[in-house]
Design a protein around this motif. Structure first.
Motif, PDB file in Angstrom:
ATOM      1  N   SER A  76      -5.471   7.612  -8.716  1.00 55.99           N
ATOM      2  CA  SER A  76      -6.972   7.044  -8.640  1.00 55.99           C
ATOM      3  C   SER A  76      -7.027   6.295  -7.374  1.00 55.99           C
ATOM      4  O   SER A  76      -5.790   5.660  -7.050  1.00 55.99           O
ATOM      5  CB  SER A  76      -7.040   6.083 -10.037  1.00 55.99           C
ATOM      6  OG  SER A  76      -6.481   5.602 -10.259  1.00 55.99           O
ATOM      7  N   LEU A  77      -8.279   5.662  -6.961  1.00 60.13           N
ATOM      8  CA  LEU A  77      -8.929   4.751  -6.226  1.00 60.13           C
ATOM      9  C   LEU A  77      -8.096   3.574  -6.579  1.00 60.13           C
ATOM     10  O   LEU A  77      -6.922   2.494  -5.561  1.00 60.13           O
ATOM     11  CB  LEU A  77      -9.483   4.348  -5.936  1.00 60.13           C
ATOM     12  CG  LEU A  77     -10.460   5.918  -5.624  1.00 60.13           C
ATOM     13  CD1 LEU A  77     -12.049   5.128  -4.709  1.00 60.13           C
ATOM     14  CD2 LEU A  77      -9.705   6.020  -4.277  1.00 60.13           C
ATOM     15  N   GLU A  78      -7.786   2.893  -7.631  1.00 59.78           N
ATOM     16  CA  GLU A  78      -7.196   1.919  -8.874  1.00 59.78           C
ATOM     17  C   GLU A  78      -5.715   1.726  -7.642  1.00 59.78           C
ATOM     18  O   GLU A  78      -5.774   0.982  -7.974  1.00 59.78           O
ATOM     19  CB  GLU A  78      -7.826   1.691  -9.817  1.00 59.78           C
ATOM     20  CG  GLU A  78      -9.682   1.596 -10.533  1.00 59.78           C
ATOM     21  CD  GLU A  78     -10.034   2.464  -9.868  1.00 59.78           C
ATOM     22  OE1 GLU A  78      -9.408   4.073  -9.893  1.00 59.78           O
ATOM     23  OE2 GLU A  78     -11.476   2.731  -9.930  1.00 59.78           O
ATOM     24  N   GLU A  79      -5.330   2.949  -8.640  1.00 55.91           N
ATOM     25  CA  GLU A  79      -3.686   3.230  -8.487  1.00 55.91           C
ATOM     26  C   GLU A  79      -3.472   2.952  -6.757  1.00 55.91           C
ATOM     27  O   GLU A  79      -3.064   2.051  -6.899  1.00 55.91           O
ATOM     28  CB  GLU A  79      -3.494   4.592  -8.755  1.00 55.91           C
ATOM     29  CG  GLU A  79      -3.360   3.976 -10.500  1.00 55.91           C
ATOM     30  CD  GLU A  79      -2.933   5.302 -10.881  1.00 55.91           C
ATOM     31  OE1 GLU A  79      -2.569   5.755 -11.817  1.00 55.91           O
ATOM     32  OE2 GLU A  79      -3.719   6.485 -10.303  1.00 55.91           O
ATOM     33  N   ILE A  80      -4.406   3.706  -5.727  1.00 52.68           N
ATOM     34  CA  ILE A  80      -3.713   3.434  -4.733  1.00 52.68           C
ATOM     35  C   ILE A  80      -3.450   1.773  -4.103  1.00 52.68           C
ATOM     36  O   ILE A  80      -2.579   1.611  -3.443  1.00 52.68           O
ATOM     37  CB  ILE A  80      -4.669   4.588  -3.937  1.00 52.68           C
ATOM     38  CG1 ILE A  80      -4.829   5.783  -3.752  1.00 52.68           C
ATOM     39  CG2 ILE A  80      -4.495   3.060  -2.182  1.00 52.68           C
ATOM     40  CD1 ILE A  80      -5.588   6.544  -2.925  1.00 52.68           C
ATOM     41  N   LEU A  81      -4.351   0.681  -5.326  1.00 58.74           N
ATOM     42  CA  LEU A  81      -5.338  -0.193  -4.135  1.00 58.74           C
ATOM     43  C   LEU A  81      -4.127  -0.687  -4.705  1.00 58.74           C
ATOM     44  O   LEU A  81      -3.676  -2.078  -3.906  1.00 58.74           O
ATOM     45  CB  LEU A  81      -6.695  -0.724  -4.490  1.00 58.74           C
ATOM     46  CG  LEU A  81      -6.615  -2.371  -5.107  1.00 58.74           C
ATOM     47  CD1 LEU A  81      -6.469  -3.036  -3.298  1.00 58.74           C
ATOM     48  CD2 LEU A  81      -7.978  -2.332  -5.102  1.00 58.74           C
ATOM     49  N   GLU A  82      -3.583  -1.143  -6.208  1.00 59.55           N
ATOM     50  CA  GLU A  82      -2.766  -1.655  -6.437  1.00 59.55           C
ATOM     51  C   GLU A  82      -1.464  -1.158  -5.513  1.00 59.55           C
ATOM     52  O   GLU A  82      -0.220  -2.244  -5.920  1.00 59.55           O
ATOM     53  CB  GLU A  82      -2.279  -0.102  -8.357  1.00 59.55           C
ATOM     54  CG  GLU A  82      -0.824  -1.537  -9.043  1.00 59.55           C
ATOM     55  CD  GLU A  82      -0.575  -0.855 -10.208  1.00 59.55           C
ATOM     56  OE1 GLU A  82       0.649  -1.715 -10.989  1.00 59.55           O
ATOM     57  OE2 GLU A  82      -2.017  -0.251 -11.330  1.00 59.55           O
ATOM     58  N   LEU A  83      -0.856  -0.602  -5.239  1.00 58.85           N
ATOM     59  CA  LEU A  83       0.139   0.182  -4.770  1.00 58.85           C
ATOM     60  C   LEU A  83       0.376  -0.912  -3.885  1.00 58.85           C
ATOM     61  O   LEU A  83       1.455  -1.456  -2.753  1.00 58.85           O
ATOM     62  CB  LEU A  83       0.222   1.733  -4.391  1.00 58.85           C
ATOM     63  CG  LEU A  83       0.877   2.546  -5.353  1.00 58.85           C
ATOM     64  CD1 LEU A  83       0.627   3.950  -4.314  1.00 58.85           C
ATOM     65  CD2 LEU A  83       1.800   2.037  -6.035  1.00 58.85           C
ATOM     66  N   TYR A  84      -1.089  -0.762  -2.491  1.00 57.15           N
ATOM     67  CA  TYR A  84      -1.229  -1.616  -1.264  1.00 57.15           C
ATOM     68  C   TYR A  84      -0.559  -3.175  -1.563  1.00 57.15           C
ATOM     69  O   TYR A  84      -0.365  -3.827  -1.592  1.00 57.15           O
ATOM     70  CB  TYR A  84      -2.469  -1.725  -1.080  1.00 57.15           C
ATOM     71  CG  TYR A  84      -2.161  -0.437   0.375  1.00 57.15           C
ATOM     72  CD1 TYR A  84      -1.785  -0.785   0.945  1.00 57.15           C
ATOM     73  CD2 TYR A  84      -2.633   0.953   0.187  1.00 57.15           C
ATOM     74  CE1 TYR A  84      -2.013   0.206   2.530  1.00 57.15           C
ATOM     75  CE2 TYR A  84      -2.698   2.105   0.706  1.00 57.15           C
ATOM     76  CZ  TYR A  84      -2.653   1.871   1.779  1.00 57.15           C
ATOM     77  OH  TYR A  84      -2.896   2.723   2.983  1.00 57.15           O
ATOM     78  N   GLU A  85      -1.420  -3.528  -2.984  1.00 62.03           N
ATOM     79  CA  GLU A  85      -0.725  -5.070  -3.981  1.00 62.03           C
ATOM     80  C   GLU A  85       0.301  -4.889  -3.845  1.00 62.03           C
ATOM     81  O   GLU A  85       0.969  -6.272  -3.487  1.00 62.03           O
ATOM     82  CB  GLU A  85      -1.777  -5.575  -4.656  1.00 62.03           C
ATOM     83  CG  GLU A  85      -3.216  -5.140  -4.713  1.00 62.03           C
ATOM     84  CD  GLU A  85      -3.994  -5.069  -5.893  1.00 62.03           C
ATOM     85  OE1 GLU A  85      -5.748  -5.673  -5.104  1.00 62.03           O
ATOM     86  OE2 GLU A  85      -3.790  -5.287  -6.948  1.00 62.03           O
ATOM     87  N   LEU A  86       0.784  -4.010  -4.479  1.00 55.19           N
ATOM     88  CA  LEU A  86       2.476  -3.824  -4.902  1.00 55.19           C
ATOM     89  C   LEU A  86       3.380  -4.214  -3.773  1.00 55.19           C
ATOM     90  O   LEU A  86       4.418  -4.664  -2.894  1.00 55.19           O
ATOM     91  CB  LEU A  86       3.054  -2.904  -5.563  1.00 55.19           C
ATOM     92  CG  LEU A  86       4.358  -2.824  -5.624  1.00 55.19           C
ATOM     93  CD1 LEU A  86       4.437  -4.132  -7.235  1.00 55.19           C
ATOM     94  CD2 LEU A  86       5.099  -1.375  -6.614  1.00 55.19           C
ATOM     95  N   ARG A  87       3.294  -3.802  -2.001  1.00 59.59           N
ATOM     96  CA  ARG A  87       2.963  -3.837  -1.113  1.00 59.59           C
ATOM     97  C   ARG A  87       3.720  -5.349  -0.651  1.00 59.59           C
ATOM     98  O   ARG A  87       4.321  -5.529  -0.208  1.00 59.59           O
ATOM     99  CB  ARG A  87       2.749  -2.862  -0.140  1.00 59.59           C
ATOM    100  CG  ARG A  87       3.256  -1.402  -0.232  1.00 59.59           C
ATOM    101  CD  ARG A  87       2.720  -0.609   1.234  1.00 59.59           C
ATOM    102  NE  ARG A  87       3.133  -1.042   2.692  1.00 59.59           N
ATOM    103  CZ  ARG A  87       2.560  -0.866   3.520  1.00 59.59           C
ATOM    104  NH1 ARG A  87       1.837  -0.383   3.423  1.00 59.59           N
ATOM    105  NH2 ARG A  87       2.733  -2.127   5.189  1.00 59.59           N
TER     106      ARG A  87
END
Length: 219
Positions: A76-87
């Motif tokens: 999901s878009l929310e999960e993609i954003l979370e991956l970038y935040e994690l990065r």
């Protein structure tokens, strides 16, 4: 891929082939991957195919569903954003650890990767491999090999979505400029500036991607 893959590394080679099909978009999200079809196509038995699918499952590329088999995972878009935040969280920590330990050999490797990345130039040639090679070279001096490997898997997981950004004007040039500026901060041992730029570099990329995917979703 035509021909028979080598027995010595058969499962990892099958995983590489399937991963590339997912990254390239040939296998879209929710596509079922049939073991018997892959085995026939590559000239291998189902055993290495099954092992490859379990490897891709551990990397987040496929889901293994009971009575259905392997299906390309969707994010999901929310999960993609979370991956970038994690990065952003992890990579800024890594570079802060690495800067005091960087040697000329580290800078030479990072500069070589930056030149490779920048040499592609055109948007439709946006190089994900060279982009990751650059980041990995900067973080190597941190000594956190396990963490770097984990971040590398995150880069792989979002690569298939990042490919949708290649048509955006100036993306390659912007990334290239920021890479060289980041190295300059590292050379000066200006950790605060490097961390701030890296965080912006990552989160800006995530925001661009989210906006692009929203536009595609909304037609």
């Amino acid at each position: 891929m035509a021909g028979v893959v080598k027995k010595k590394t058969i499962s990892s080679q099958v995983a590489d082939i399937l991963r590339q099909k997912i990254l390239s978009g040939e296998y879209e999200a929710n596509t079922a991957i049939r073991q018997e079809h892959i085995a026939a196509e590559l000239g291998v038995s189902r055993i290495p195919v099954r092992e490859a699918l379990h490897q891709l499952y551990s990397e987040g590329f496929v889901e293994l569903i009971s009575h259905k088999g392997a299906v390309v995972s969707s994010v999901s878009l929310e999960e993609i954003l979370e991956l970038y935040e994690l990065r952003a969280r992890i990579e800024t920590w890594l570079i802060a650890l690495a800067i005091p330990r960087m040697t000329e050999a580290d800078f030479a490797k990072a500069e070589a990767a930056a030149r490779e990345f920048g040499s592609w130039g055109a948007e439709d040639d946006y190089s994900y491999e060279h982009n990751w090679n650059f980041h990995a070279a900067l973080y190597a001096a941190s000594g956190r090999k396990t963490t770097i490997e984990m971040v590398g898997k995150i880069h792989l997981q979002i690569e298939r979505y990042e490919r949708m950004m290649v048509s955006l004007t100036g993306l390659q040039a912007k990334s290239d400029r920021e890479h060289w500026q980041l190295m300059e901060f590292c050379r000066r041992q200006d950790t605060d500036a490097a961390v701030a730029l890296l965080e912006k570099h990552i989160l800006d990329g995530g925001q661009i991607l989210i906006e692009r995917l929203k536009a595609i979703r909304d037609g």
